[in-house]
Motif scaffolding. Structure first.
Motif, PDB file in Angstrom:
ATOM      1  N   ARG A 293       0.697  -1.050  11.701  1.00 46.99           N
ATOM      2  CA  ARG A 293      -0.673  -1.525  11.524  1.00 46.99           C
ATOM      3  C   ARG A 293      -1.395  -0.654  10.503  1.00 46.99           C
ATOM      4  N   MET A 294      -2.543  -1.160  10.054  1.00 42.51           N
ATOM      5  CA  MET A 294      -3.428  -0.403   9.176  1.00 42.51           C
ATOM      6  C   MET A 294      -4.637   0.038   9.998  1.00 42.51           C
ATOM      7  N   LEU A 295      -4.927   1.323   9.961  1.00 45.36           N
ATOM      8  CA  LEU A 295      -6.066   1.866  10.708  1.00 45.36           C
ATOM      9  C   LEU A 295      -7.167   2.317   9.752  1.00 45.36           C
ATOM     10  N   ASP A 296      -8.384   1.927  10.061  1.00 47.86           N
ATOM     11  CA  ASP A 296      -9.552   2.355   9.308  1.00 47.86           C
ATOM     12  C   ASP A 296      -9.932   3.760   9.765  1.00 47.86           C
ATOM     13  N   VAL A 297      -9.810   4.739   8.844  1.00 43.52           N
ATOM     14  CA  VAL A 297     -10.135   6.123   9.200  1.00 43.52           C
ATOM     15  C   VAL A 297     -11.442   6.580   8.546  1.00 43.52           C
ATOM     16  N   GLY A 298     -12.140   5.659   7.910  1.00 41.66           N
ATOM     17  CA  GLY A 298     -13.418   5.993   7.298  1.00 41.66           C
ATOM     18  C   GLY A 298     -13.301   6.321   5.823  1.00 41.66           C
TER      19      GLY A 298
ATOM     20  N   LEU B  71      -5.118   3.702   6.744  1.00 40.08           N
ATOM     21  CA  LEU B  71      -3.800   4.334   6.812  1.00 40.08           C
ATOM     22  C   LEU B  71      -2.771   3.413   7.448  1.00 40.08           C
ATOM     23  N   TYR B  72      -1.593   3.406   6.835  1.00 36.04           N
ATOM     24  CA  TYR B  72      -0.462   2.686   7.410  1.00 36.04           C
ATOM     25  C   TYR B  72       0.165   3.549   8.500  1.00 36.04           C
ATOM     26  N   VAL B  73       0.358   2.971   9.681  1.00 32.53           N
ATOM     27  CA  VAL B  73       0.979   3.675  10.806  1.00 32.53           C
ATOM     28  C   VAL B  73       2.067   2.782  11.388  1.00 32.53           C
ATOM     29  N   GLU B  74       3.273   3.306  11.522  1.00 23.29           N
ATOM     30  CA  GLU B  74       4.343   2.548  12.167  1.00 23.29           C
ATOM     31  C   GLU B  74       4.852   3.315  13.387  1.00 23.29           C
TER      32      GLU B  74
ATOM     33  N   GLU C   9      -8.520  15.253  10.383  1.00 24.11           N
ATOM     34  CA  GLU C   9      -9.307  14.371  11.238  1.00 24.11           C
ATOM     35  C   GLU C   9      -8.682  12.981  11.339  1.00 24.11           C
ATOM     36  N   ASP C  10      -7.969  12.552  10.305  1.00 25.49           N
ATOM     37  CA  ASP C  10      -7.247  11.276  10.385  1.00 25.49           C
ATOM     38  C   ASP C  10      -6.232  11.302  11.524  1.00 25.49           C
TER      39      ASP C  10
END
Length: 321
Positions: A14-19, A24-27, A90-91
């Motif tokens: 998924r893609m996470l909104d970190v501001g 960020l791409y996270v698998e 922080e991410d």
């Protein structure tokens, strides 16, 4: 490499909104709900790779592999805006909280080891163990050794080729010249510098590189190598880490067990860095791999990392049982 078994393929991504406009791409790989492990890629800027998944036990480990800001599949690609070590730390907390992870093991090599240390020193109660490869402490001295002093001594012909891609008047300080070009506006000079830097660093990563040639010309449609761009941004700002900070704060790691896997002949991140950290972090075990350079694929390195991941994971389970 050969096609990986199904067990090494992500069961979610998924893609996470970190501001700050970054996603960020996270698998996730392995066993959902297994022992949580975060893998941090190097560079900065290289992105996570398929090979990284094979360090772990898919029947036991719940592994999170991410692409850091500006890298890999994260967006915006190659962005250096709001891209600092503090942002990346922080991410990781955003990711940990998003997935509901209380504590996790962190595995990282080269720049990944730097980020792992910086995170663990700020959030020691969130880390069960650290497995670090090719230790880098984020100092200007290390950067100069890696790209100038070390190659000048051990790979003089490679260093000469690296310098020869610059105008004569810029060769007295090749590191500054390359960083200036790589952090400048996009154009032919930046593209040529990125390809030269990429080939140079790749050759320095291996004890016996098969191809140590630095391109003298780059095709107009050649893909821009990502790592030199983000790496130069971090080098320009001394990796956003105060001189000596990671060694000075080593006491914060006192309750975290760790393993440091170090190639004996690593030109980019020499053993003295690993030895210096191990001397102020009693809970860590230093393992020197003879006949190995910097790369994770050097003989014996991945096996040592897998052993440490297994052993420290077992120890963490025993402590929390």
């Amino acid at each position: 490499m050969k096609t990986l078994p199904e067990s090494f393929r992500p069961f979610d991504a998924r893609m996470l909104d970190v501001g700050d406009g970054h996603w960020l791409y996270v698998e996730e790989v392995g066993l959902r709900g297994g022992r949580p492990i975060l893998f941090l890629h190097g560079g900065p800027g290289s992105g996570s790779q398929v090979l990284h998944r094979t360090l772990f036990d898919p029947a036991r480990d719940h592994v999170f592999l991410i692409d850091q800001r500006g890298a890999g599949r994260s967006h915006p690609y190659l962005s250096c805006e709001a891209n600092t070590t503090a942002h990346l730390i922080e991410d990781l907390e955003v990711i940990r909280t998003h997935f509901g992870i209380a504590k996790w093991m962190i595995v990282g090599g080269s720049w990944g080891s730097t980020l792992a240390l910086a995170y663990a020193q700020k959030y020691p109660n969130r880390v069960t163990a650290l497995v670090l490869r090719a230790l880098f402490l984020g100092t200007d001295e290390e950067v100069r050794w890696a790209f100038v002093d070390g190659p000048r001594i051990f790979r003089p012909e490679l260093f000469e080729a690296f310098c020869s891609r610059l105008p004569t008047e810029e060769r007295a300080d090749p590191l500054a010249a390359y960083v200036k070009r790589l952090t400048g506006s996009l154009g032919p000079d930046r593209t040529a510098a990125a390809h030269a830097w990429n080939a140079y660093e790749r050759a320095l990563s291996e004890l016996a590189p098969k191809n140590a040639a630095i391109p003298s010309e780059v095709a107009d449609d050649a893909r821009l190598p990502p790592t030199p761009i983000i790496e130069a941004h971090y080098i320009k700002h001394s990796f956003f880490i105060a001189p000596g900070e990671l060694l000075s704060n080593a006491a914060r790691l006192r309750d975290i067990p760790g393993a440091i896997i170090q190639g004996r002949y690593d030109l980019l991140c020499p053993p003295k860095n690993a030895h210096a950290l191990a001397s102020v972090w009693p809970a860590a075990r230093l393992e020197i791999i003879d006949h190995a350079g910097h790369s994770m694929t050097e003989p014996g390195v991945m096996d040592a990392m897998r052993r440490s991941i297994t052993n420290l994971g077992n120890s963490a389970s025993e402590r929390h049982s």
